[in-house]
Write a protein that holds these residues in place. Structure first.
Motif, short mmCIF file in Angstrom:
data_model
loop_
_atom_site.label_atom_id
_atom_site.label_comp_id
_atom_site.label_asym_id
_atom_site.label_seq_id
_atom_site.Cartn_x
_atom_site.Cartn_y
_atom_site.Cartn_z
N GLY A 447 -6.10 33.12 11.93
CA GLY A 447 -6.30 33.43 10.52
C GLY A 447 -5.12 33.17 9.62
N ARG A 448 -3.93 33.01 10.17
CA ARG A 448 -2.74 32.66 9.40
C ARG A 448 -1.70 32.10 10.37
NH1 ARG A 448 -0.09 35.29 6.01
NH2 ARG A 448 1.93 34.56 6.73
N LEU A 449 -0.63 31.57 9.83
CA LEU A 449 0.39 30.95 10.67
C LEU A 449 1.06 31.97 11.58
CD1 LEU A 449 2.06 28.32 11.21
CD2 LEU A 449 3.75 29.27 9.62
N GLU A 450 1.13 31.66 12.86
CA GLU A 450 1.81 32.51 13.83
C GLU A 450 2.80 31.74 14.70
OE1 GLU A 450 -1.43 34.21 15.98
OE2 GLU A 450 -1.85 35.74 14.47
N TRP A 451 2.59 30.42 14.83
CA TRP A 451 3.48 29.64 15.68
C TRP A 451 3.59 28.20 15.17
CZ3 TRP A 451 0.98 25.41 17.60
CH2 TRP A 451 -0.40 25.50 17.74
N LEU A 452 4.69 27.56 15.56
CA LEU A 452 4.92 26.16 15.24
C LEU A 452 5.34 25.44 16.52
CD1 LEU A 452 7.09 26.52 12.00
CD2 LEU A 452 4.71 25.75 12.10
N GLU A 453 5.02 24.16 16.57
CA GLU A 453 5.57 23.30 17.61
C GLU A 453 6.55 22.34 16.95
OE1 GLU A 453 2.50 21.47 19.91
OE2 GLU A 453 2.12 23.30 21.07
N VAL A 454 7.74 22.25 17.53
CA VAL A 454 8.85 21.50 16.93
C VAL A 454 9.34 20.46 17.93
CG1 VAL A 454 11.17 21.65 15.96
CG2 VAL A 454 9.52 23.50 15.56
N ARG A 455 9.47 19.22 17.47
CA ARG A 455 9.97 18.13 18.31
C ARG A 455 11.46 17.91 18.06
NH1 ARG A 455 6.84 13.91 16.81
NH2 ARG A 455 5.42 14.12 18.59
N ASP A 456 12.22 17.85 19.14
CA ASP A 456 13.62 17.45 19.08
C ASP A 456 13.66 15.92 19.01
OD1 ASP A 456 16.22 16.52 19.99
OD2 ASP A 456 16.65 18.59 20.52
N LEU A 457 14.18 15.38 17.91
CA LEU A 457 14.12 13.93 17.70
C LEU A 457 15.07 13.16 18.59
CD1 LEU A 457 13.81 13.87 13.82
CD2 LEU A 457 12.01 13.57 15.51
N GLU A 458 16.01 13.84 19.22
CA GLU A 458 16.92 13.14 20.12
C GLU A 458 16.38 13.12 21.56
OE1 GLU A 458 20.65 15.22 19.41
OE2 GLU A 458 21.25 13.59 18.06
N SER A 459 15.83 14.24 22.02
CA SER A 459 15.31 14.28 23.39
C SER A 459 13.82 13.99 23.48
CB SER A 459 15.58 15.67 23.99
OG SER A 459 14.79 16.66 23.33
N GLY A 460 13.11 14.16 22.36
CA GLY A 460 11.67 13.97 22.36
C GLY A 460 10.90 15.19 22.84
N GLU A 461 11.59 16.22 23.27
CA GLU A 461 10.92 17.41 23.78
C GLU A 461 10.28 18.21 22.64
OE1 GLU A 461 13.65 19.74 26.01
OE2 GLU A 461 13.97 18.21 27.56
N VAL A 462 9.12 18.81 22.95
CA VAL A 462 8.40 19.64 21.99
C VAL A 462 8.40 21.08 22.50
CG1 VAL A 462 6.19 20.12 20.87
CG2 VAL A 462 6.94 17.75 21.21
N ALA A 463 8.83 22.00 21.62
CA ALA A 463 8.90 23.41 22.00
C ALA A 463 8.12 24.24 20.99
CB ALA A 463 10.35 23.88 22.06
N ARG A 464 7.49 25.31 21.49
CA ARG A 464 6.74 26.21 20.62
C ARG A 464 7.63 27.39 20.24
NH1 ARG A 464 0.52 28.22 21.16
NH2 ARG A 464 0.33 25.95 21.01
N ARG A 465 7.54 27.84 18.97
CA ARG A 465 8.30 28.98 18.50
C ARG A 465 7.43 29.83 17.59
NH1 ARG A 465 13.07 27.62 14.69
NH2 ARG A 465 12.61 29.76 14.04
N GLU A 466 7.69 31.12 17.55
CA GLU A 466 6.98 32.00 16.64
C GLU A 466 7.45 31.74 15.21
OE1 GLU A 466 7.43 36.06 17.73
OE2 GLU A 466 6.43 35.84 19.67
N ALA A 467 6.53 31.84 14.27
CA ALA A 467 6.87 31.66 12.86
C ALA A 467 5.83 32.36 12.01
CB ALA A 467 6.94 30.17 12.50
#
Length: 556
Positions: A447-467
């Protein structure tokens, strides 16, 4: 009966001058709870007592000579307890210069808000002018308004409610939002039902008019200022300005003051993108800073004094050449005919381009700084995407409410795009961190924003974080779709002026004047112009500078 909220507290801290300051601040006793403390430790005790009583501290005032802590260290600890409070040093006359060399540099890092000379006599309005400015800023960005101009009734989590509140507050109208089950909410619901109209959210009452249920922000603008067709511009005006950001407002002030009949057409809120800035600290003449909304409303009032007409809610659909070489600005409500035109429509924030994120706009995701939304971020982890000054200002304001604020940029550093005073202030703020070489790729929640997925542009890894909040300030896209092909633009769509115009469009081997476009009698200023600095001060300067060019064009 609802429990009355205590008046906000002004806390005066001094081992030697507390009683003098209490007497000096007596003029505020009706509206504020005045309290004193003799040390940094005692101040913490008073703060905890105020919070236990359901109150809050609006302003800390200290004299710079605390018996148990360095004044900047004390501010640091007080800020942790009440991050929304404003902080002032009022140095006594005999210590003013002694403290100045040591303490004034702390202003540049945002450790406190003003360094003032303690009053030496009655009616020191210079001192109290600074104090009331800070209390006014606190009241408009932190406290709920005591007197409302706009009342909104809506359940939580409604995107249109957020957009309407942001619009009305940017227009300088104190706004309060009530849930439908409150007494205020039931009053508006019953009013709409009694009129035989369906109840949809939000319900809005503006300027004493009957309650209604808008479907867009434009509906609210129309209710307040009238539909475009309700106004008539019967004469050919000297100058029509499209856009009321800093550049358009400066052109309006100088055009009106120079005797030009001037009309300003603004599709949204006065102030443009700058109007969303919580605090602009590097604008000439405002040493303690000024919010974008206040700057815009002051400029609007200044222009009105010179006879300028503002038509808010007028979106210009087309610019055409009319009879006798005049220009025709077409809107859905009619046509404005002008001898000259200044394009000052500014830019819009670029979209992130992720469907999952776009679906949550107004539900934790916001384009721009959205000062009114900041109050809802208390205790949340917030991400600000963008590396310009607007992003820095938004992060500092959000840090007063949010548990943490992360500025996220694709670049390796902020120095190329953000003013150093903002970088310095953020580096001191423990709630703000900078994440470079990163981008948001996804987001979601119930129903509203709770998490984001963020890509590290140097390693290419994607991590999830609360927001709990995502504020997108992603750079600039021009507002140029309504312009004719005769107005030359660069490859990004920004309007070309002066020597930036291709030589094929020059007349007699000479380029157009500095702010003139390829269409005679049409000028461009501010962020819409190719090569502009994208700063409030430079936009204002261009708005002022274009008026002599307009005069030259109009001269027989």
């Amino acid at each position: 009966m609802p429990t009355r909220v205590p008046n906000p507290t002004i806390l005066l801290v001094s081992a030697q001058h507390a009683e003098f300051l209490l007497d000096e601040f007596g003029r505020y006793a009706r509206d504020y709870d005045l309290r004193t403390a003799g040390s940094a430790a005692e101040t913490i005790e008073v703060v905890l007592a105020v919070k236990a009583e359901g109150g809050t501290v609006a302003l800390f005032v200290q004299d710079g000579d605390l018996p148990d802590a360095h004044p900047l260290e004390a501010f640091h600890h007080w800020r942790k307890k009440v991050p929304t409070a404003r902080r002032v040093i009022a140095a006594p006359y005999d210590r003013f210069l002694v403290h100045a060399a040591e303490l004034r540099p702390g202003l540049a890092k945002g450790k406190y808000d003003a360094y003032l000379l303690m009053p030496r006599g009655v009616r020191d309005e210079e001192f109290h002018g600074a104090i009331t400015e800070m209390l006014s800023d606190w009241g408009s960005t932190v406290a709920a308004p005591e007197v409302e101009t706009v009342r909104i009734v809506s359940p939580p989590g409604h995107p249109l409610t957020t957009a309407v509140r942001e619009y009305t507050e940017r227009m300088g109208m104190p706004t309060r939002v009530f849930a439908p089950e409150t007494d205020e909410g039931r009053e508006l619901v019953e009013e709409v039902e009694a009129a035989g109209r369906p109840v949809t959210w939000p319900l809005v009452r503006t300027m004493g008019r009957p309650a209604y249920a808008p479907t867009t922000v434009r509906d609210v603008a129309t209710q307040i200022y009238g539909a475009p067709g309700d106004f008539k511009v019967d004469t050919v005006v000297d100058l029509a300005i499209v856009g009321a950001g800093p550049a358009g407002l400066a052109a309006a002030v100088y055009g009106g003051s120079e005797g030009l009949s001037t009309v300003v057409l603004e599709a949204e809120a006065i102030g443009g993108q700058a109007g969303t800035s919580s605090m602009i600290r590097n604008y000439l003449g405002f040493p303690r800073g000024i919010s974008g909304m206040r700057l815009a409303q002051r400029a609007r009032n200044q222009a009105i004094r010179f006879g300028v007409q503002f038509f808010t809610g007028w979106e210009v659909d087309a610019l055409e050449r009319g009879p006798e070489g005049h220009h025709l600005l077409r809107t859905e409500g009619g046509v404005v005919e002008a001898r000259s035109v200044v394009i000052a429509t500014g830019v819009a924030y670029r979209k992130l381009g992720r469907d999952s994120i776009e679906a949550l706009v107004g539900l934790g995701v916001t384009y721009g700084s959205a000062m009114s939304v900041a109050r809802e971020m208390e205790g949340a982890d917030v991400v600000v995407v963008g590396g310009g000054n607007s992003a820095g200002q938004a992060a500092i304001h959000l840090s007063r409410f949010a548990r943490s604020v992360t500025i996220m940029v694709r670049r390796r550093a902020l120095e190329e795009t953000m003013s150093s005073y903002l970088i310095n202030e953020m580096s001191y703020n423990p709630r703000i961190t900078v994440q470079t070489c990163a981008e948001v790729v996804d987001g979601g929640g119930e129903g509203r924003l709770e998490w984001l997925e963020v890509r590290d542009l140097e390693s290419g890894e994607v991590a999830r974080r609360e927001a709990g909040g995502l504020f997108l300030l992603l750079g600039a896209e021009p507002h140029c779709d309504w312009l004719p092909s005769g107005v030359a633009r660069d490859s990004h769509g920004f309007v070309l002026t002066g020597r930036d115009v291709p030589p094929s469009h020059w007349a007699d081997g000479l380029p157009p004047a500095n702010l003139a476009t390829t269409m005679p009698g049409v000028f461009a200023v501010g962020d819409i112009r190719a090569g502009s600095m994208k700063r409030v001060a430079s936009a204002s300067g261009e708005g002022a500078s274009v008026v002599p060019l307009v005069h030259s064009w109009l001269a027989p």
